[in-house]
Design a protein around this motif. Structure first.
Motif, PDB file in Angstrom:
ATOM      1  N   PRO A  77     -35.998  72.194  43.207  1.00 50.19           N
ATOM      2  CA  PRO A  77     -36.011  71.633  44.551  1.00 50.19           C
ATOM      3  C   PRO A  77     -34.652  71.699  45.238  1.00 50.19           C
ATOM      4  O   PRO A  77     -34.543  71.392  46.412  1.00 50.19           O
ATOM      5  CB  PRO A  77     -36.425  70.178  44.312  1.00 50.19           C
ATOM      6  CG  PRO A  77     -35.912  69.880  42.949  1.00 50.19           C
ATOM      7  CD  PRO A  77     -36.037  71.160  42.179  1.00 50.19           C
ATOM      8  N   LEU A  78     -33.616  72.092  44.499  1.00 48.91           N
ATOM      9  CA  LEU A  78     -32.278  72.209  45.067  1.00 48.91           C
ATOM     10  C   LEU A  78     -31.441  73.124  44.185  1.00 48.91           C
ATOM     11  O   LEU A  78     -31.825  73.479  43.084  1.00 48.91           O
ATOM     12  CB  LEU A  78     -31.608  70.839  45.215  1.00 48.91           C
ATOM     13  CG  LEU A  78     -31.219  70.078  43.949  1.00 48.91           C
ATOM     14  CD1 LEU A  78     -30.184  69.024  44.329  1.00 48.91           C
ATOM     15  CD2 LEU A  78     -32.403  69.392  43.327  1.00 48.91           C
ATOM     16  N   ILE A  79     -30.290  73.517  44.699  1.00 47.98           N
ATOM     17  CA  ILE A  79     -29.353  74.370  43.973  1.00 47.98           C
ATOM     18  C   ILE A  79     -28.501  73.489  43.071  1.00 47.98           C
ATOM     19  O   ILE A  79     -28.077  72.412  43.473  1.00 47.98           O
ATOM     20  CB  ILE A  79     -28.441  75.122  44.967  1.00 47.98           C
ATOM     21  CG1 ILE A  79     -29.265  76.065  45.830  1.00 47.98           C
ATOM     22  CG2 ILE A  79     -27.345  75.888  44.240  1.00 47.98           C
ATOM     23  CD1 ILE A  79     -28.502  76.674  46.976  1.00 47.98           C
ATOM     24  N   GLY A  80     -28.237  73.954  41.861  1.00 49.37           N
ATOM     25  CA  GLY A  80     -27.382  73.198  40.958  1.00 49.37           C
ATOM     26  C   GLY A  80     -27.441  73.759  39.556  1.00 49.37           C
ATOM     27  O   GLY A  80     -27.810  74.912  39.344  1.00 49.37           O
ATOM     28  N   VAL A  81     -27.068  72.938  38.587  1.00 49.86           N
ATOM     29  CA  VAL A  81     -27.090  73.329  37.181  1.00 49.86           C
ATOM     30  C   VAL A  81     -28.241  72.582  36.514  1.00 49.86           C
ATOM     31  O   VAL A  81     -28.323  71.360  36.598  1.00 49.86           O
ATOM     32  CB  VAL A  81     -25.748  72.998  36.492  1.00 49.86           C
ATOM     33  CG1 VAL A  81     -25.795  73.369  35.023  1.00 49.86           C
ATOM     34  CG2 VAL A  81     -24.601  73.730  37.184  1.00 49.86           C
ATOM     35  N   PHE A  82     -29.127  73.329  35.859  1.00 46.85           N
ATOM     36  CA  PHE A  82     -30.321  72.763  35.234  1.00 46.85           C
ATOM     37  C   PHE A  82     -30.047  72.393  33.784  1.00 46.85           C
ATOM     38  O   PHE A  82     -29.468  73.171  33.032  1.00 46.85           O
ATOM     39  CB  PHE A  82     -31.477  73.770  35.305  1.00 46.85           C
ATOM     40  CG  PHE A  82     -32.767  73.258  34.728  1.00 46.85           C
ATOM     41  CD1 PHE A  82     -33.478  72.268  35.368  1.00 46.85           C
ATOM     42  CD2 PHE A  82     -33.278  73.786  33.548  1.00 46.85           C
ATOM     43  CE1 PHE A  82     -34.680  71.788  34.844  1.00 46.85           C
ATOM     44  CE2 PHE A  82     -34.480  73.328  33.022  1.00 46.85           C
ATOM     45  CZ  PHE A  82     -35.182  72.324  33.672  1.00 46.85           C
ATOM     46  N   TYR A  83     -30.474  71.192  33.403  1.00 46.41           N
ATOM     47  CA  TYR A  83     -30.340  70.732  32.019  1.00 46.41           C
ATOM     48  C   TYR A  83     -31.710  70.355  31.471  1.00 46.41           C
ATOM     49  O   TYR A  83     -32.493  69.704  32.152  1.00 46.41           O
ATOM     50  CB  TYR A  83     -29.398  69.521  31.939  1.00 46.41           C
ATOM     51  CG  TYR A  83     -27.985  69.850  32.334  1.00 46.41           C
ATOM     52  CD1 TYR A  83     -27.145  70.560  31.476  1.00 46.41           C
ATOM     53  CD2 TYR A  83     -27.498  69.477  33.577  1.00 46.41           C
ATOM     54  CE1 TYR A  83     -25.850  70.879  31.846  1.00 46.41           C
ATOM     55  CE2 TYR A  83     -26.200  69.796  33.957  1.00 46.41           C
ATOM     56  CZ  TYR A  83     -25.380  70.490  33.080  1.00 46.41           C
ATOM     57  OH  TYR A  83     -24.099  70.817  33.464  1.00 46.41           O
ATOM     58  N   HIS A  84     -31.966  70.736  30.225  1.00 51.82           N
ATOM     59  CA  HIS A  84     -33.244  70.451  29.572  1.00 51.82           C
ATOM     60  C   HIS A  84     -33.340  69.013  29.091  1.00 51.82           C
ATOM     61  O   HIS A  84     -34.440  68.516  28.871  1.00 51.82           O
ATOM     62  CB  HIS A  84     -33.442  71.355  28.350  1.00 51.82           C
ATOM     63  CG  HIS A  84     -33.616  72.797  28.697  1.00 51.82           C
ATOM     64  ND1 HIS A  84     -33.958  73.740  27.772  1.00 51.82           N
ATOM     65  CD2 HIS A  84     -33.501  73.477  29.860  1.00 51.82           C
ATOM     66  CE1 HIS A  84     -34.047  74.924  28.337  1.00 51.82           C
ATOM     67  NE2 HIS A  84     -33.767  74.794  29.607  1.00 51.82           N
ATOM     68  N   ALA A  85     -32.174  68.349  28.862  1.00 52.07           N
ATOM     69  CA  ALA A  85     -32.171  67.004  28.288  1.00 52.07           C
ATOM     70  C   ALA A  85     -31.170  66.126  29.021  1.00 52.07           C
ATOM     71  O   ALA A  85     -30.306  66.617  29.756  1.00 52.07           O
ATOM     72  CB  ALA A  85     -31.814  67.078  26.803  1.00 52.07           C
ATOM     73  N   ALA A  86     -31.273  64.824  28.781  1.00 58.36           N
ATOM     74  CA  ALA A  86     -30.396  63.859  29.453  1.00 58.36           C
ATOM     75  C   ALA A  86     -28.962  63.919  28.949  1.00 58.36           C
ATOM     76  O   ALA A  86     -28.038  63.543  29.665  1.00 58.36           O
ATOM     77  CB  ALA A  86     -30.950  62.449  29.275  1.00 58.36           C
ATOM     78  N   SER A  87     -28.769  64.392  27.712  1.00 56.27           N
ATOM     79  CA  SER A  87     -27.422  64.554  27.157  1.00 56.27           C
ATOM     80  C   SER A  87     -27.465  65.698  26.145  1.00 56.27           C
ATOM     81  O   SER A  87     -28.547  66.101  25.703  1.00 56.27           O
ATOM     82  CB  SER A  87     -26.951  63.253  26.491  1.00 56.27           C
ATOM     83  OG  SER A  87     -27.702  62.991  25.332  1.00 56.27           O
ATOM     84  N   PRO A  88     -26.301  66.225  25.755  1.00 55.64           N
ATOM     85  CA  PRO A  88     -26.294  67.371  24.836  1.00 55.64           C
ATOM     86  C   PRO A  88     -27.010  67.110  23.504  1.00 55.64           C
ATOM     87  O   PRO A  88     -27.606  68.013  22.936  1.00 55.64           O
ATOM     88  CB  PRO A  88     -24.805  67.629  24.599  1.00 55.64           C
ATOM     89  CG  PRO A  88     -24.136  67.094  25.818  1.00 55.64           C
ATOM     90  CD  PRO A  88     -24.957  65.908  26.237  1.00 55.64           C
ATOM     91  N   ASP A  89     -26.991  65.861  22.984  1.00 55.74           N
ATOM     92  CA  ASP A  89     -27.640  65.604  21.711  1.00 55.74           C
ATOM     93  C   ASP A  89     -29.031  64.980  21.851  1.00 55.74           C
ATOM     94  O   ASP A  89     -29.659  64.655  20.854  1.00 55.74           O
ATOM     95  CB  ASP A  89     -26.775  64.741  20.779  1.00 55.74           C
ATOM     96  CG  ASP A  89     -25.728  63.902  21.466  1.00 55.74           C
ATOM     97  OD1 ASP A  89     -25.175  64.337  22.461  1.00 55.74           O
ATOM     98  OD2 ASP A  89     -25.458  62.793  20.975  1.00 55.74           O
ATOM     99  N   ALA A  90     -29.532  64.844  23.062  1.00 57.21           N
ATOM    100  CA  ALA A  90     -30.866  64.271  23.290  1.00 57.21           C
ATOM    101  C   ALA A  90     -31.936  65.360  23.168  1.00 57.21           C
ATOM    102  O   ALA A  90     -31.659  66.544  23.331  1.00 57.21           O
ATOM    103  CB  ALA A  90     -30.942  63.630  24.670  1.00 57.21           C
ATOM    104  N   GLU A  91     -33.157  64.922  22.888  1.00 55.87           N
ATOM    105  CA  GLU A  91     -34.304  65.829  22.842  1.00 55.87           C
ATOM    106  C   GLU A  91     -34.584  66.353  24.252  1.00 55.87           C
ATOM    107  O   GLU A  91     -34.408  65.626  25.236  1.00 55.87           O
ATOM    108  CB  GLU A  91     -35.540  65.093  22.320  1.00 55.87           C
ATOM    109  CG  GLU A  91     -35.507  64.803  20.845  1.00 55.87           C
ATOM    110  CD  GLU A  91     -35.630  66.066  20.006  1.00 55.87           C
ATOM    111  OE1 GLU A  91     -36.497  66.912  20.284  1.00 55.87           O
ATOM    112  OE2 GLU A  91     -34.827  66.201  19.060  1.00 55.87           O
ATOM    113  N   PRO A  92     -35.064  67.611  24.372  1.00 58.16           N
ATOM    114  CA  PRO A  92     -35.420  68.126  25.695  1.00 58.16           C
ATOM    115  C   PRO A  92     -36.559  67.307  26.302  1.00 58.16           C
ATOM    116  O   PRO A  92     -37.386  66.752  25.572  1.00 58.16           O
ATOM    117  CB  PRO A  92     -35.869  69.563  25.441  1.00 58.16           C
ATOM    118  CG  PRO A  92     -35.741  69.814  23.999  1.00 58.16           C
ATOM    119  CD  PRO A  92     -35.281  68.575  23.318  1.00 58.16           C
TER     120      PRO A  92
END
Length: 150
Positions: A77-92
């Protein structure tokens, strides 16, 4: 949109990791792009739709226009950086083969130092994760594919 607001956006954009930003607000279309020189263009907004904010830092996809050839894709819905999880060690948030419902969080897009939850716009099964974790995404770019065969 007042000139002061444009300058505030410009300052936040320059400090962010985002390379390009398209924004439509109050009948004004704004394009910012980082390069050797920053280019700013303002013009009356066309008939493209915008992402709809549904709550604090939550963005619901609004698929509009002729770019809807892939009806199974949930798009950025917008331009940016997409992340699969809330933090690097969290589950997607979602995995391929997972059942999702309308309103489920499928990822986060960081834009202008703000984290925006992206929610699924329909029920179904995740058939493909299109965007990589930590990958820059453009407006209307497919993030995941959801089969409507539940």
């Amino acid at each position: 949109m007042e000139l002061k607001e444009v300058y505030e956006l410009w300052d936040r954009f320059e400090q962010s990791a985002v390379a390009e930003l398209d924004l439509q607000m109050h009948g004004v279309e704004l394009h910012l792009k980082k390069a050797s020189q920053l280019a700013v263009q303002a013009a009356p907004a066309g008939d493209r739709g915008l992402a709809q904010t549904t709550g604090p830092d939550t963005v619901e996809t609004d698929t509009v226009g002729p770019d809807t050839a892939d009806k199974n894709a949930v798009k950025a819905p917008l331009i940016g950086v997409f992340y699969h999880a809330a933090s690097p060690d969290a589950e997607p948030f979602v995995k391929e083969g997972q059942h999702v419902k309308k309103g489920d969080v499928i990822g986060i897009i960081e834009a202008m130092k703000m984290m925006n939850e992206v929610v699924c716009d329909r029920d179904g099964i995740v058939t493909k994760i299109c965007a990589g974790n930590g990958e820059a995404v453009e407006y209307n770019e497919p993030l995941i594919e959801v089969s409507s065969n539940v």
